[in-house]
Scaffold this active site. Structure first.
Site, PDB file in Angstrom:
ATOM      1  N   ASP A 160       0.833  -1.193   0.000  1.00 56.38           N
ATOM      2  CA  ASP A 160       0.000   0.000   0.000  1.00 56.38           C
ATOM      3  C   ASP A 160       0.874   1.252   0.000  1.00 56.38           C
ATOM      4  O   ASP A 160       2.036   1.218   0.424  1.00 56.38           O
ATOM      5  CB  ASP A 160      -0.906   0.020   1.233  1.00 56.38           C
ATOM      6  CG  ASP A 160      -1.875  -1.152   1.267  1.00 56.38           C
ATOM      7  OD1 ASP A 160      -2.185  -1.686   0.186  1.00 56.38           O
ATOM      8  OD2 ASP A 160      -2.307  -1.536   2.370  1.00 56.38           O
ATOM      9  N   LYS A 161       0.312   2.354  -0.440  1.00 59.84           N
ATOM     10  CA  LYS A 161       1.048   3.608  -0.561  1.00 59.84           C
ATOM     11  C   LYS A 161       1.840   3.939   0.709  1.00 59.84           C
ATOM     12  O   LYS A 161       3.015   4.314   0.637  1.00 59.84           O
ATOM     13  CB  LYS A 161       0.069   4.746  -0.873  1.00 59.84           C
ATOM     14  CG  LYS A 161       0.703   6.125  -0.889  1.00 59.84           C
ATOM     15  CD  LYS A 161      -0.336   7.203  -1.136  1.00 59.84           C
ATOM     16  CE  LYS A 161       0.283   8.589  -1.061  1.00 59.84           C
ATOM     17  NZ  LYS A 161      -0.720   9.666  -1.258  1.00 59.84           N
TER      18      LYS A 161
END
Length: 323
Positions: free
Chosen positions: A139-140
Site C-alpha cells: 500500500d502507498k
C-alpha cells in the site's frame, strides 16, 4: 494495439499426463500462467489439431500443441527519474525497500510518480515485462521490501511461487490495544459491500490467512510480527481491524489515536502525528526464480516507527510497567 503470435511444440516427457495449462506453462515460460489459461478458454489452443478450451484437460507426451493468439501490448507508462532504495539487484530480479508515500502502480488519481515509473527509468528493458515486473504490491503508506522481476521468465516463476505460497513475507506492525498472545487469522476478504475503496472480512470473499505473534507489549498498544500466507489487498490492516486491534495511524480502518491514561504531551503528540498505518515489510525470503538459490533480505524499521516504539517504551517505563 496487438500482434498475432503463433507457438508450436510437442508435449515433453516431463508433462505426460499433466493438465493442459500446466503443460503450456512448462513449454512456453515466457508467458504468464494467467495469460496462457485465458488463451485456452478463448479457444486459441489446439491439441493434435483440435481446439481444447478446458485448462484441466490432460495431455500426453508427444502430442502436438499449437497456440494462435492476439498478444495485447501493455499500456505504456513514462519513465521518470526517481530515487530507489535497491537492496539487491542482478540480471533477473530487484529487491526494493519502498518508502512511505510511494504508490506502486499508476491508477486513478496517481497517473505517474509511482514505483513503476521509477523502475522504467532505472532499467528501461523492464518495459517488456508486464506491469514492469511488479508481482506483488505494498500500500502507498506501507514501507518495506518488494521483489521485482526484470525478465518475463523471472516474473512467471515469481508469480507461480506467490500462488504456491513459496515466498515468505514477514511484516512488523504496531496496533491499538494489548494482545496477550499470537495466533492465526483465517477470514475471507473481499471488497466492502458499501465502501468501494475499502476491503472487509466477507463470508464469500477470497481466502485470507495471516499469522501473528507478539514482539512487545505496551500499556495500550502491541508491537507485532506478522506473516502472510495469502496476499489480499489491505490484508493485514483488514484482519487486525477485524480483531478490533486496528493498526496505529490507519486512517481507513479505524486506527485513530487511543492513548493510555495519563500519557504525557510528547507521547500524545507522537501518536497524533503518526498519520500512516504502522506497517513495514521487514523480511522477504524466496527461491531465486532462475538459479533456485534460497535468498533472504531484511529492511530496518523505518525512522517514524522507531520513534513511535521509543515513545511507547518511554511511556511504559514512566508508569513502572515491565514488558
Amino acid at each position: 494495439m496487438s500482434e498475432q503470435i503463433s507457438l508450436t511444440g510437442y508435449v515433453p516427457d516431463s508433462a505426460n499426463g499433466k493438465r493442459l495449462d500446466q503443460t503450456l506453462a512448462e513449454m512456453f515460460p515466457d508467458y504468464s500462467r494467467s495469460r496462457l489459461k485465458s488463451w485456452i478458454t478463448e479457444g486459441c489452443v489446439q491439441v493434435e489439431g483440435t481446439v481444447v478450451d478446458r485448462p484441466r484437460e490432460k495431455v500426453l507426451q508427444g502430442m502436438a500443441i499449437e497456440v494462435t493468439a492476439e498478444l495485447q501490448q501493455e499500456q505504456r507508462f513514462a519513465a521518470q527519474p526517481m530515487a530507489l532504495n535497491i537492496v539487491y539487484e542482478d540480471d533477473d530480479i530487484m529487491v526494493i525497500n519502498k518508502p512511505a508515500g510511494l504508490v506502486v502502480h499508476p491508477g486513478a488519481g496517481t497517473p505517474d510518480g509511482t514505483l513503476l515509473n521509477a523502475l522504467l527509468h532505472h532499467f528501461p528493458a523492464i518495459d517488456q515485462v508486464p506491469r514492469a515486473g511488479i508481482v506483488h504490491r505494498l500500500d502507498k503508506d506501507t514501507t518495506g521490501l518488494m521483489v521485482v522481476a526484470k525478465t518475463i521468465p523471472a516474473q512467471t516463476h515469481l508469480v507461480a511461487a506467490l500462488q504456491n505460497r513459496e515466498i515468505t513475507r514477514e511484516y512488523e506492525a504496531i496496533c491499538n490495544g494489548v494482545l496477550t498472545a499470537g495466533g492465526v487469522i483465517d477470514e475471507p476478504i473481499a471488497r466492502h459491500p458499501t465502501k468501494r475503496t475499502h476491503m472487509a472480512v466477507v463470508a464469500l470473499g477470497k481466502p485470507a490467512v495471516t499469522h501473528y505473534r507478539v514482539a512487545e507489549r505496551f500499556r495500550a498498544h502491541t508491537h507485532l510480527r506478522l506473516r502472510l500466507e495469502t496476499g489480499r489487498t489491505h490484508q493485514i490492516r483488514v484482519h487486525m481491524a477485524h480483531l478490533r486491534h486496528p493498526l496505529v495511524g490507519d486512517q481507513t480502518y479505524g486506527g485513530r489515536p487511543r492513548p493510555p491514561q495519563q500519557a504525557d504531551e510528547a507521547f500524545l503528540l507522537c501518536l497524533r502525528q503518526f498519520r500512516r498505518q504502522a506497517l513495514h515489510a521487514i523480511r522477504l525470503e524466496l527461491h531465486h526464480p532462475i538459479t533456485g538459490e534460497w535468498m533472504t533480505w531484511e529492511a530496518p524499521t523505518p525512522p517514524d516507527m522507531v520513534e513511535l516504539l521509543q515513545m511507547l517504551r518511554r511511556d511504559r517505563a514512566q508508569h513502572g510497567m515491565d514488558d
